[in-house]
Design a protein around this motif. Structure first.
Motif, PDB file in Angstrom:
ATOM      1  N   MET A   1      68.530   6.587  32.292  1.00 48.12           N
ATOM      2  CA  MET A   1      69.648   7.511  32.233  1.00 48.12           C
ATOM      3  C   MET A   1      70.480   7.329  33.503  1.00 48.12           C
ATOM      4  O   MET A   1      69.957   7.304  34.601  1.00 48.12           O
ATOM      5  N   GLU A   2      71.806   7.193  33.328  1.00 49.95           N
ATOM      6  CA  GLU A   2      72.694   6.997  34.462  1.00 49.95           C
ATOM      7  C   GLU A   2      72.867   8.295  35.242  1.00 49.95           C
ATOM      8  O   GLU A   2      72.642   9.392  34.737  1.00 49.95           O
ATOM      9  N   LEU A   3      73.295   8.143  36.470  1.00 49.82           N
ATOM     10  CA  LEU A   3      73.474   9.289  37.368  1.00 49.82           C
ATOM     11  C   LEU A   3      74.457  10.300  36.796  1.00 49.82           C
ATOM     12  O   LEU A   3      74.199  11.506  36.812  1.00 49.82           O
ATOM     13  N   LYS A   4      75.578   9.837  36.276  1.00 46.13           N
ATOM     14  CA  LYS A   4      76.587  10.729  35.691  1.00 46.13           C
ATOM     15  C   LYS A   4      75.987  11.516  34.525  1.00 46.13           C
ATOM     16  O   LYS A   4      76.239  12.714  34.370  1.00 46.13           O
ATOM     17  N   SER A   5      75.180  10.845  33.710  1.00 51.13           N
ATOM     18  CA  SER A   5      74.550  11.508  32.566  1.00 51.13           C
ATOM     19  C   SER A   5      73.556  12.568  33.019  1.00 51.13           C
ATOM     20  O   SER A   5      73.451  13.642  32.413  1.00 51.13           O
ATOM     21  N   LYS A   6      72.837  12.267  34.076  1.00 48.93           N
ATOM     22  CA  LYS A   6      71.866  13.241  34.594  1.00 48.93           C
ATOM     23  C   LYS A   6      72.558  14.491  35.119  1.00 48.93           C
ATOM     24  O   LYS A   6      72.093  15.613  34.916  1.00 48.93           O
ATOM     25  N   VAL A   7      73.679  14.304  35.793  1.00 49.08           N
ATOM     26  CA  VAL A   7      74.428  15.457  36.309  1.00 49.08           C
ATOM     27  C   VAL A   7      74.994  16.265  35.138  1.00 49.08           C
ATOM     28  O   VAL A   7      74.962  17.500  35.154  1.00 49.08           O
ATOM     29  N   ALA A   8      75.482  15.599  34.111  1.00 52.76           N
ATOM     30  CA  ALA A   8      76.000  16.298  32.928  1.00 52.76           C
ATOM     31  C   ALA A   8      74.877  17.081  32.251  1.00 52.76           C
ATOM     32  O   ALA A   8      75.079  18.230  31.803  1.00 52.76           O
ATOM     33  N   TYR A   9      73.679  16.485  32.185  1.00 49.84           N
ATOM     34  CA  TYR A   9      72.523  17.182  31.614  1.00 49.84           C
ATOM     35  C   TYR A   9      72.197  18.427  32.433  1.00 49.84           C
ATOM     36  O   TYR A   9      71.916  19.503  31.889  1.00 49.84           O
ATOM     37  N   LEU A  10      72.233  18.298  33.764  1.00 50.76           N
ATOM     38  CA  LEU A  10      71.957  19.424  34.656  1.00 50.76           C
ATOM     39  C   LEU A  10      72.968  20.550  34.439  1.00 50.76           C
ATOM     40  O   LEU A  10      72.601  21.732  34.356  1.00 50.76           O
ATOM     41  N   LYS A  11      74.236  20.209  34.304  1.00 53.21           N
ATOM     42  CA  LYS A  11      75.267  21.221  34.065  1.00 53.21           C
ATOM     43  C   LYS A  11      75.058  21.895  32.711  1.00 53.21           C
ATOM     44  O   LYS A  11      75.201  23.119  32.576  1.00 53.21           O
ATOM     45  N   GLY A  12      74.710  21.109  31.720  1.00 56.43           N
ATOM     46  CA  GLY A  12      74.419  21.686  30.397  1.00 56.43           C
ATOM     47  C   GLY A  12      73.215  22.594  30.441  1.00 56.43           C
ATOM     48  O   GLY A  12      73.186  23.652  29.792  1.00 56.43           O
ATOM     49  N   LEU A  13      72.214  22.216  31.175  1.00 57.62           N
ATOM     50  CA  LEU A  13      71.012  23.043  31.334  1.00 57.62           C
ATOM     51  C   LEU A  13      71.360  24.366  32.011  1.00 57.62           C
ATOM     52  O   LEU A  13      70.880  25.442  31.609  1.00 57.62           O
ATOM     53  N   MET A  14      72.214  24.295  33.010  1.00 55.93           N
ATOM     54  CA  MET A  14      72.640  25.520  33.700  1.00 55.93           C
ATOM     55  C   MET A  14      73.410  26.438  32.741  1.00 55.93           C
ATOM     56  O   MET A  14      73.222  27.660  32.750  1.00 55.93           O
ATOM     57  N   ASP A  15      74.269  25.853  31.891  1.00 54.27           N
ATOM     58  CA  ASP A  15      75.001  26.655  30.916  1.00 54.27           C
ATOM     59  C   ASP A  15      74.044  27.241  29.886  1.00 54.27           C
ATOM     60  O   ASP A  15      74.182  28.417  29.491  1.00 54.27           O
ATOM     61  N   GLY A  16      73.053  26.427  29.454  1.00 55.60           N
ATOM     62  CA  GLY A  16      72.089  26.893  28.461  1.00 55.60           C
ATOM     63  C   GLY A  16      71.212  28.006  28.993  1.00 55.60           C
ATOM     64  O   GLY A  16      70.778  28.891  28.250  1.00 55.60           O
ATOM     65  N   LEU A  17      70.915  27.983  30.268  1.00 58.52           N
ATOM     66  CA  LEU A  17      70.091  29.031  30.883  1.00 58.52           C
ATOM     67  C   LEU A  17      70.924  30.267  31.233  1.00 58.52           C
ATOM     68  O   LEU A  17      70.380  31.267  31.703  1.00 58.52           O
ATOM     69  N   LYS A  18      72.211  30.151  31.007  1.00 58.43           N
ATOM     70  CA  LYS A  18      73.141  31.247  31.274  1.00 58.43           C
ATOM     71  C   LYS A  18      73.014  31.757  32.702  1.00 58.43           C
ATOM     72  O   LYS A  18      72.823  32.939  32.955  1.00 58.43           O
ATOM     73  N   ILE A  19      73.110  30.768  33.627  1.00 57.41           N
ATOM     74  CA  ILE A  19      73.055  31.129  35.039  1.00 57.41           C
ATOM     75  C   ILE A  19      74.360  31.842  35.374  1.00 57.41           C
ATOM     76  O   ILE A  19      75.454  31.329  35.120  1.00 57.41           O
ATOM     77  N   ASP A  20      74.229  32.997  35.923  1.00 59.80           N
ATOM     78  CA  ASP A  20      75.392  33.844  36.224  1.00 59.80           C
ATOM     79  C   ASP A  20      76.007  33.371  37.532  1.00 59.80           C
ATOM     80  O   ASP A  20      75.387  33.435  38.590  1.00 59.80           O
ATOM     81  N   ASP A  21      77.263  32.878  37.449  1.00 60.52           N
ATOM     82  CA  ASP A  21      77.907  32.380  38.660  1.00 60.52           C
ATOM     83  C   ASP A  21      78.582  33.497  39.454  1.00 60.52           C
ATOM     84  O   ASP A  21      79.272  33.230  40.429  1.00 60.52           O
ATOM     85  N   SER A  22      78.345  34.719  39.066  1.00 60.42           N
ATOM     86  CA  SER A  22      78.851  35.836  39.865  1.00 60.42           C
ATOM     87  C   SER A  22      77.838  36.236  40.934  1.00 60.42           C
ATOM     88  O   SER A  22      78.181  36.898  41.909  1.00 60.42           O
ATOM     89  N   THR A  23      76.588  35.795  40.780  1.00 60.03           N
ATOM     90  CA  THR A  23      75.571  36.071  41.799  1.00 60.03           C
ATOM     91  C   THR A  23      75.639  35.011  42.884  1.00 60.03           C
ATOM     92  O   THR A  23      76.203  33.919  42.689  1.00 60.03           O
ATOM     93  N   ASP A  24      75.046  35.285  44.004  1.00 57.52           N
ATOM     94  CA  ASP A  24      75.029  34.324  45.118  1.00 57.52           C
ATOM     95  C   ASP A  24      74.296  33.047  44.735  1.00 57.52           C
ATOM     96  O   ASP A  24      74.769  31.937  45.014  1.00 57.52           O
ATOM     97  N   GLN A  25      73.133  33.191  44.086  1.00 56.25           N
ATOM     98  CA  GLN A  25      72.353  32.012  43.674  1.00 56.25           C
ATOM     99  C   GLN A  25      73.110  31.204  42.628  1.00 56.25           C
ATOM    100  O   GLN A  25      73.103  29.973  42.654  1.00 56.25           O
ATOM    101  N   GLY A  26      73.784  31.859  41.723  1.00 56.76           N
ATOM    102  CA  GLY A  26      74.551  31.180  40.683  1.00 56.76           C
ATOM    103  C   GLY A  26      75.709  30.395  41.273  1.00 56.76           C
ATOM    104  O   GLY A  26      76.009  29.277  40.843  1.00 56.76           O
ATOM    105  N   LYS A  27      76.384  31.003  42.270  1.00 56.99           N
ATOM    106  CA  LYS A  27      77.494  30.326  42.929  1.00 56.99           C
ATOM    107  C   LYS A  27      77.008  29.055  43.634  1.00 56.99           C
ATOM    108  O   LYS A  27      77.645  27.993  43.560  1.00 56.99           O
ATOM    109  N   VAL A  28      75.883  29.177  44.307  1.00 55.77           N
ATOM    110  CA  VAL A  28      75.326  28.018  45.033  1.00 55.77           C
ATOM    111  C   VAL A  28      74.960  26.909  44.052  1.00 55.77           C
ATOM    112  O   VAL A  28      75.274  25.732  44.276  1.00 55.77           O
ATOM    113  N   LEU A  29      74.305  27.264  42.943  1.00 56.72           N
ATOM    114  CA  LEU A  29      73.907  26.247  41.965  1.00 56.72           C
ATOM    115  C   LEU A  29      75.117  25.562  41.335  1.00 56.72           C
ATOM    116  O   LEU A  29      75.116  24.356  41.091  1.00 56.72           O
ATOM    117  N   LYS A  30      76.177  26.338  41.061  1.00 59.55           N
ATOM    118  CA  LYS A  30      77.388  25.763  40.474  1.00 59.55           C
ATOM    119  C   LYS A  30      78.043  24.790  41.455  1.00 59.55           C
ATOM    120  O   LYS A  30      78.456  23.681  41.075  1.00 59.55           O
TER     121      LYS A  30
END
Length: 139
Positions: A1-30
């Motif tokens: 798996m290419e690096l770009k694909s892995k990052v896209a997978y990570l972003k999709g995983l974050m969306d699927g887990l419904k990480i709240d980007d209004s929290t401090d931890q969510g902002k950092v992860l985003k």
């Protein structure tokens, strides 16, 4: 798996887990995911440039090899014909001569310097072999 694909997978995983980007931890992860996406893009761009550079270097190396073959072709013919020829003295100083020992029959290879010394001990039997060219005319 290419690096770009892995990052896209990570972003999709974050969306699927419904990480709240209004929290401090969510902002950092985003922000981390966005930085990883930029890094992956830069790495892929560098990989493309390196591949192009390698192709160019290979082409230059091949062209240089052909030029060297063409340029030194005459020198190779000269070296093959007269390997012992010395340009400086117009002399064959490195020429080798065979001599057969009269005592043991061993064949000895002699260069010009040994012959000029006038004698040598046979490496096989130890017999002293002398060379006298006083009667010979210089060639």
């Amino acid at each position: 798996m290419e690096l770009k694909s892995k990052v896209a997978y990570l972003k999709g995983l974050m969306d699927g887990l419904k990480i709240d980007d209004s929290t401090d931890q969510g902002k950092v992860l985003k922000v981390i995911a966005d930085v990883l996406d930029e890094i992956a893009g830069s790495v892929e761009d560098l990989a493309v440039e390196v591949d192009e550079a390698v192709e160019l270097i290979d082409a230059i190396d091949q062209d240089l090899g052909e030029l060297e073959d063409d340029l030194y072709e005459d020198d190779d013919e000269y070296d093959d014909e007269d390997e012992d020829y010395d340009d400086d003295d117009d002399d064959f100083e490195d020429a080798m001569y065979e001599c057969v020992c009269p005592s043991c029959g061993d064949t000895i290879m002699l260069n010009e310097a040994i012959i000029k010394d006038g004698s040598i001990d046979c490496p096989n039997c130890g017999e002293n072999l002398e060379f006298d060219f006083d009667d010979e005319s210089e060639e």
